[in-house]
Design an enzyme around this catalytic site. Structure first.
Site, short mmCIF file in Angstrom:
data_model
loop_
_atom_site.label_atom_id
_atom_site.label_comp_id
_atom_site.label_asym_id
_atom_site.label_seq_id
_atom_site.Cartn_x
_atom_site.Cartn_y
_atom_site.Cartn_z
N SER A 188 -44.63 47.06 -25.97
CA SER A 188 -44.62 47.59 -27.33
C SER A 188 -43.18 47.54 -27.88
O SER A 188 -42.61 46.45 -27.96
CB SER A 188 -45.18 49.02 -27.35
OG SER A 188 -45.44 49.43 -28.66
N ASP A 256 -69.89 37.70 -26.92
CA ASP A 256 -69.65 37.90 -25.48
C ASP A 256 -69.95 36.63 -24.68
O ASP A 256 -69.18 36.22 -23.81
CB ASP A 256 -70.51 39.09 -25.00
CG ASP A 256 -70.30 39.43 -23.53
OD1 ASP A 256 -69.59 38.68 -22.84
OD2 ASP A 256 -70.86 40.45 -23.08
N ASP A 259 -67.90 32.65 -23.86
CA ASP A 259 -67.04 32.20 -22.76
C ASP A 259 -67.84 31.85 -21.51
O ASP A 259 -67.29 31.67 -20.43
CB ASP A 259 -65.98 33.28 -22.45
CG ASP A 259 -66.61 34.65 -22.16
OD1 ASP A 259 -67.81 34.69 -21.82
OD2 ASP A 259 -65.90 35.66 -22.30
N ASP A 263 -70.42 39.63 -19.96
CA ASP A 263 -69.80 40.65 -19.12
C ASP A 263 -69.16 41.75 -19.95
O ASP A 263 -68.36 42.54 -19.44
CB ASP A 263 -68.74 40.01 -18.21
CG ASP A 263 -67.68 39.29 -19.03
OD1 ASP A 263 -67.85 39.16 -20.26
OD2 ASP A 263 -66.67 38.86 -18.45
N ASP A 401 -55.81 44.77 -28.46
CA ASP A 401 -54.70 45.62 -28.89
C ASP A 401 -54.99 46.17 -30.28
O ASP A 401 -55.22 45.41 -31.22
CB ASP A 401 -53.40 44.81 -28.88
CG ASP A 401 -52.16 45.71 -28.95
OD1 ASP A 401 -52.17 46.68 -29.74
OD2 ASP A 401 -51.20 45.43 -28.23
N HIS A 439 -53.66 48.47 -26.33
CA HIS A 439 -52.21 48.37 -26.51
C HIS A 439 -51.48 48.81 -25.24
O HIS A 439 -51.43 50.00 -24.94
CB HIS A 439 -51.77 49.22 -27.70
CG HIS A 439 -50.31 49.07 -28.01
ND1 HIS A 439 -49.75 47.86 -28.33
CD2 HIS A 439 -49.30 49.97 -28.02
CE1 HIS A 439 -48.45 48.03 -28.56
NE2 HIS A 439 -48.15 49.29 -28.36
CA LIG Z 1 -67.89 37.29 -21.93
#
Ligand SMILES: [Ca+2]
Length: 510
Positions: A188, A256, A259, A263, A401, A439
């Site tokens: 940060s 989701d 990729d 998960d 973040d 963050h």
């Molecule tokens: Ca995924």
């Protein structure tokens, strides 16, 4: 009587150890007389194992346990005055025995004003000499800079550099040798400090970790206020907190699996093109749907802040997956206090400045004119000197973040690559993006990891990090591990074994 004798005996052993181990150096208390440039040592005393007590404010249960587990160390405090108005407090903690020969300086958060004792404790427990500064003031928020331009310089970069120079001198005096390696570790504001050290003071460190860097600061705080203007100025554009979970679930349903693995995590949010229109209320209004103005708000904050006149991108936006934590910047009723303070106390010098009057183009220009040269590591070419002398820079940021758009780290990485070329970056810099992490930690994804060991292996053994394993815990129990991959690679499931075990994932290009 017996107890007193035992305590004296233990104290004598501890003092004796310090003298024996550091035969070429000085005793801890003699450091009180150490001559430093523009600095006065204000305390130097040996703290027995487990005896450190944190000042009020940094003493939660986790930190208290951390402090209680500390080995004996020599605690040095100093006040630095590089300018007449400077009042920089630093501490240097030196292991009484078992020093690993290295210095780990730790960064700060927000507008600082406090020394980072918990991070110092982590470093000390691992054998480092460690140092931290309050960045030149002891009050919370940004008001310290009001009427104090030298204190602003101290916060911006001078306190970190002066701390580092003096900490090395203290290490040298105590042990009789300078640190063999020096590292910086921050997230940060600490990430911003890290980038400024890498670009402005290339000789300070051999390796630097920059997490979620608050950089470029003027643009970051403009974006944060812009987020408030988009959602909070008009009550109808506000997105009630009660709606965050439904938006999050709808985003996950849409992205989701992109990729290759359902998960609960979005490995590459930039490939997620979520259209909030799918959540438009069909009749009435409840926590599961969005009004037309709220649809527009969600669209807006998932995009970058742009100049209303030129369309130029000022700062990137929230990424899909962050929804549960949106309250920090757009929970209201006011925009983010940290950002307001920059404009009140450092740009307009007016504590009563009203954010509703904010004009993106005009006010960012003014902020850049006053602060860009101080608070920002923006010219990636300036990392060249650090890299040329063998310095390694590890950067990381959570894709979820909620405080600083994660694309800030991606943009800095791309800017350095573009300025210095692939081969320089390949031998000197890595970026690890962390799916589902908030963050500097937290969030639904694996969010606990150690960047110091990979950094040391790179600096000391020439082994560049190929992957860094991270874990996620619930109620103190690890329930998922996953590799973090050097950007632009992502972790892909090998299609066999548990999806909660890092060993079943490989790093590869998406
Ligand atoms: Ca995924």
């Amino acid at each position: 009587m017996k107890i007193v004798t035992a305590a004296l005996f233990a104290s004598a052993i501890a003092l004796g150890m310090a003298r024996d181990v550091h035969a070429a150096g000085s005793s801890c208390d003699s450091l009180l007389k150490l001559n430093l440039e523009n600095a006065t040592v204000t305390r130097a005393d040996l703290v027995a194992a487990g005896a450190f007590r944190a000042p009020a404010g940094s003493a939660n249960a986790q930190n208290a346990a951390r402090f209680a587990a500390l080995p004996a160390f020599c605690r040095v405090a100093a006040t630095l005055k590089p300018s007449a108005d400077s009042d920089i407090k630093i501490e240097i903690w030196l292991p009484a025995s078992g020093w690993n020969g290295k210095l780990e300086a730790v960064g700060n958060g927000g507008w600082a004003g406090t020394i980072g004792y918990p991070a110092m404790a982590q470093a000390l427990a691992r054998g480092y000499a460690t140092t931290s500064t309050d960045t030149g003031h002891s009050t919370p928020g940004g008001s310290f800079a009001f009427g104090h331009p030298e204190k602003l310089i101290d916060y911006a970069y001078r306190s970190e550099h002066e701390m580092t120079v003096n900490a090395k001198a203290v290490v040298n005096a105590f042990y009789g040798s300078a640190p063999a390696r020096s590292y910086f570790n921050g997230c940060s504001t600490g990430g911003r400090q890290a980038l400024i050290e890498a670009t402005r003071f290339p000789d300070d460190f051999d390796g630097i970790i920059a997490g979620a860097a608050a950089n470029p600061k003027t643009h970051l705080d403009t974006w944060r206020i812009w987020m408030g203007l988009q959602t909070l100025k008009d009550p109808e554009t506000r997105i009630p907190k009660e709606k965050y979970p439904a938006i999050h679930q709808t985003v996950l349903a849409a992205c989701d699996a992109l990729d290759g693995l359902k998960d609960g995590l979005i490995s590459d949010p930039t490939s997620c093109h979520f259209d909030p229109q799918v959540m438009a209320c069909k009749q009435g209004d409840d926590a599961s749907c969005l009004t037309p103005k709220q649809v527009q708000s969600v669209k807006t904050i998932l995009g970058p802040a742009k100049s209303p006149t030129t369309g130029e991108v000022i700062f990137p936006g929230y990424q899909p997956g962050t929804e549960l934590a949106w309250g920090l910047l757009i929970g209201g009723p006011e925009p983010y206090e940290t950002a307001l303070d920059q404009f009140r106390y450092m740009v307009f010098d007016d504590p009563k400045w009203d954010w509703r009057t904010f004009d993106v183009d005009r006010d960012l220009a003014k902020a850049d004119q006053k602060l860009k040269g101080l608070l920002t590591a923006i010219d990636p070419k300036t990392a060249s000197a650090f890299f040329t002398r063998g310095g390694k820079l590890l950067t990381y940021q959570g894709w979820s973040d909620q405080d600083i758009s994660p694309l800030a780290s991606v943009n800095f990485y791309k800017a350095v690559t573009s300025a210095l070329g692939d081969s320089t970056v390949s031998s000197s810099m890595r970026l690890f993006m962390v799916p589902g992490m908030g963050h500097c930690g937290g969030g639904e994804g694996p969010n606990t990891f150690d960047m110091m060991v990979p950094l040391e292996h790179w600096v000391e053994k020439g082994q560049a990090p190929m992957r860094v394993d991270a874990s996620h815990s619930t109620n103190g129990k690890i329930d998922r591990t996953r590799p973090l991959c050097p950007y632009p690679q992502v972790a892909r499931y090998t299609s066999t074994g548990s999806i909660d075990a890092a060993e079943n994932f490989v790093c590869r290009l998406p």
